[in-house]
Design a protein around this motif. Structure first.
Motif, PDB file in Angstrom:
ATOM      1  N   LEU A 179      53.081  32.923  51.119  1.00 37.04           N
ATOM      2  CA  LEU A 179      51.697  32.830  50.628  1.00 37.04           C
ATOM      3  C   LEU A 179      51.584  31.993  49.352  1.00 37.04           C
ATOM      4  CD1 LEU A 179      50.488  36.520  51.139  1.00 37.04           C
ATOM      5  CD2 LEU A 179      50.295  34.580  52.681  1.00 37.04           C
ATOM      6  N   ALA A 180      52.610  31.234  49.038  1.00 36.20           N
ATOM      7  CA  ALA A 180      52.656  30.521  47.753  1.00 36.20           C
ATOM      8  C   ALA A 180      51.436  29.641  47.510  1.00 36.20           C
ATOM      9  CB  ALA A 180      53.932  29.682  47.673  1.00 36.20           C
ATOM     10  N   ASP A 181      50.909  29.037  48.574  1.00 31.79           N
ATOM     11  CA  ASP A 181      49.812  28.082  48.383  1.00 31.79           C
ATOM     12  C   ASP A 181      48.431  28.722  48.483  1.00 31.79           C
ATOM     13  OD1 ASP A 181      51.609  26.036  48.010  1.00 31.79           O
ATOM     14  OD2 ASP A 181      51.759  25.620  50.162  1.00 31.79           O
ATOM     15  N   ARG A 182      48.370  29.975  48.817  1.00 30.03           N
ATOM     16  CA  ARG A 182      47.062  30.636  48.936  1.00 30.03           C
ATOM     17  C   ARG A 182      46.448  30.871  47.569  1.00 30.03           C
ATOM     18  NH1 ARG A 182      46.826  34.303  53.514  1.00 30.03           N
ATOM     19  NH2 ARG A 182      45.405  35.647  52.354  1.00 30.03           N
ATOM     20  N   ARG A 183      45.120  30.793  47.496  1.00 32.21           N
ATOM     21  CA  ARG A 183      44.466  31.159  46.237  1.00 32.21           C
ATOM     22  C   ARG A 183      44.636  32.659  46.024  1.00 32.21           C
ATOM     23  NH1 ARG A 183      39.095  27.853  46.072  1.00 32.21           N
ATOM     24  NH2 ARG A 183      38.119  29.870  46.316  1.00 32.21           N
ATOM     25  N   ALA A 184      44.923  33.050  44.771  1.00 33.61           N
ATOM     26  CA  ALA A 184      45.223  34.460  44.480  1.00 33.61           C
ATOM     27  C   ALA A 184      44.091  35.382  44.927  1.00 33.61           C
ATOM     28  CB  ALA A 184      45.485  34.627  42.984  1.00 33.61           C
ATOM     29  N   GLU A 185      42.853  34.919  44.776  1.00 36.09           N
ATOM     30  CA  GLU A 185      41.707  35.783  45.087  1.00 36.09           C
ATOM     31  C   GLU A 185      41.590  36.097  46.579  1.00 36.09           C
ATOM     32  OE1 GLU A 185      38.334  33.636  43.661  1.00 36.09           O
ATOM     33  OE2 GLU A 185      38.649  31.969  45.031  1.00 36.09           O
ATOM     34  N   THR A 186      42.329  35.386  47.419  1.00 33.83           N
ATOM     35  CA  THR A 186      42.223  35.637  48.858  1.00 33.83           C
ATOM     36  C   THR A 186      43.227  36.679  49.337  1.00 33.83           C
ATOM     37  OG1 THR A 186      43.806  33.911  49.508  1.00 33.83           O
ATOM     38  CG2 THR A 186      41.497  33.235  49.206  1.00 33.83           C
ATOM     39  N   LEU A 187      44.040  37.210  48.428  1.00 37.20           N
ATOM     40  CA  LEU A 187      45.061  38.191  48.816  1.00 37.20           C
ATOM     41  C   LEU A 187      44.517  39.614  48.722  1.00 37.20           C
ATOM     42  CD1 LEU A 187      46.878  35.718  48.663  1.00 37.20           C
ATOM     43  CD2 LEU A 187      48.489  37.055  47.301  1.00 37.20           C
TER      44      LEU A 187
END
Ligand SMILES: Nc1ncnc2c1ncn2[C@@H]1O[C@H](COP(=O)(O)OP(=O)(O)OP(=O)(O)O)[C@@H](O)[C@H]1O
Ligand SMILES: [Mg+2]
Length: 280
Positions: A171-179
């Motif tokens: 998940l390294a490239d995901r925006r933090a707010e989408t987790l």
């Protein structure tokens, strides 16, 4: 590596330390991670004390859970340990280094060794997971880190390794707010690992997580603490989790330390002293 060995071993040695004038610490001579003596805190001059005469010794590598009702003083104690709140009286040492009375420079040195974990993760929501983790390196001593894209390859590799350690490298490239909340707390732990702390202060690290995620985050915290020999002090509202994940449980009520017990010895009468509904 030397500090890793220090925090993993030597439990039982005398609680003495040599401290340099800038607050840096001779790691080979102490087993006491935190020493709090007669600590009192007042938020305003004439207000009721948020902490009164608290005494607490935490040995290196130990995990201590602070429990108690809302307003008992758990967060105040955690924040006061690194003087995010100034004590009204008493003394604190961390790793043998005086926190109370420390100069700005010495305090900055001490804080570099302390990782915080919060209930609400405190990630930068619009940044990627990777960049959030990279931020953890910026607070650590001697890091040649700048804005993530300008940081050295070894630091970037370490960030990926931290993400791998918490099971989120995908998940390294995901925006933090989408987790999810549980995933965000894992990112916060990966970020904290980048700081290479010797002491972790966690204020309700699982309060906003479902029971399964809560357990898995505490499992992770316990595992990384054990791997690195790190000391952990955490405020928890879930008593069963405190008993399961901590070596010691400390009960606070109205700013007073009511009991301090090995988790295995903690009994219903002690719990009653902090959760009873009748006044003291
Ligand atoms: N910023 C502040 N200003 C004034 N009083 C405060 C402040 N923060 C906390 N207090 C008071 O200090 C006491 C201890 O609060 P603290 O937040 O440490 O409790 P806590 O055990 O962490 O509670 P909770 O479980 O709700 O997080 C409470 O009486 C609270 O009202
Ligand atoms: Mg609190």
């Amino acid at each position: 590596m030397i500090s890793l060995i220090f925090w993993a071993t030597d439990v039982g040695a005398p609680a003495e330390a040599s401290v340099d004038t800038d607050g840096s610490f001779n790691h080979s001579q102490t087993s006491t991670a935190i020493d709090v003596t007669d600590l009192s805190v007042r938020y305003r001059r004439n207000a009721t004390a948020a902490l009164s005469g608290v005494n607490l010794i935490v040995r290196q590598g130990e995990t201590v859970a602070l429990i108690g009702t809302n307003g008992a003083g758990k967060s105040t104690l955690l924040r006061c340990l690194v003087r995010l709140i100034e004590p009204a009286a008493g003394s604190i040492t961390i790793g043998g280094r005086p926190v109370t009375g420390a100069s700005r420079r010495a305090l900055r040195n001490i804080r570099q060794d302390v990782g915080f974990v919060f209930q609400r993760f405190q990630l930068i929501p619009r940044l990627s997971v990777f960049h959030n983790v990279m931020h953890g390196a910026m607070g650590r001593r001697g890091c040649r880190c700048a804005w993530p894209v300008a940081s050295p390859d070894d630091v970037r590799a370490e960030a990926m390794a931290s993400l791998h350690r918490v099971g989120l490298d995908g998940l390294a490239d995901r925006r933090a707010e989408t987790l999810s909340g549980g995933q965000q707390q894992r990112v916060a732990i990966a970020r904290m690992l980048m700081q290479r702390p010797r002491l972790i202060l966690a204020d309700e690290p699982v309060a906003s997580l479902d029971p399964v995620s809560a357990r898995s985050v505490l499992d992770l915290l316990a595992a990384v603490a054990a791997e690195r020999g790190v000391t952990v002090v955490m405020a928890l509202h879930q008593v069963p989790l405190a008993l399961e994940f901590a070596d010691r449980v400390v009960g606070l009520r109205d700013g007073v330390l009511e009991f301090d017990s090995a988790a295995g010895d903690c009994d219903a009468a002690q719990l009653q002293t902090v959760y009873r509904t009748t006044p003291r």
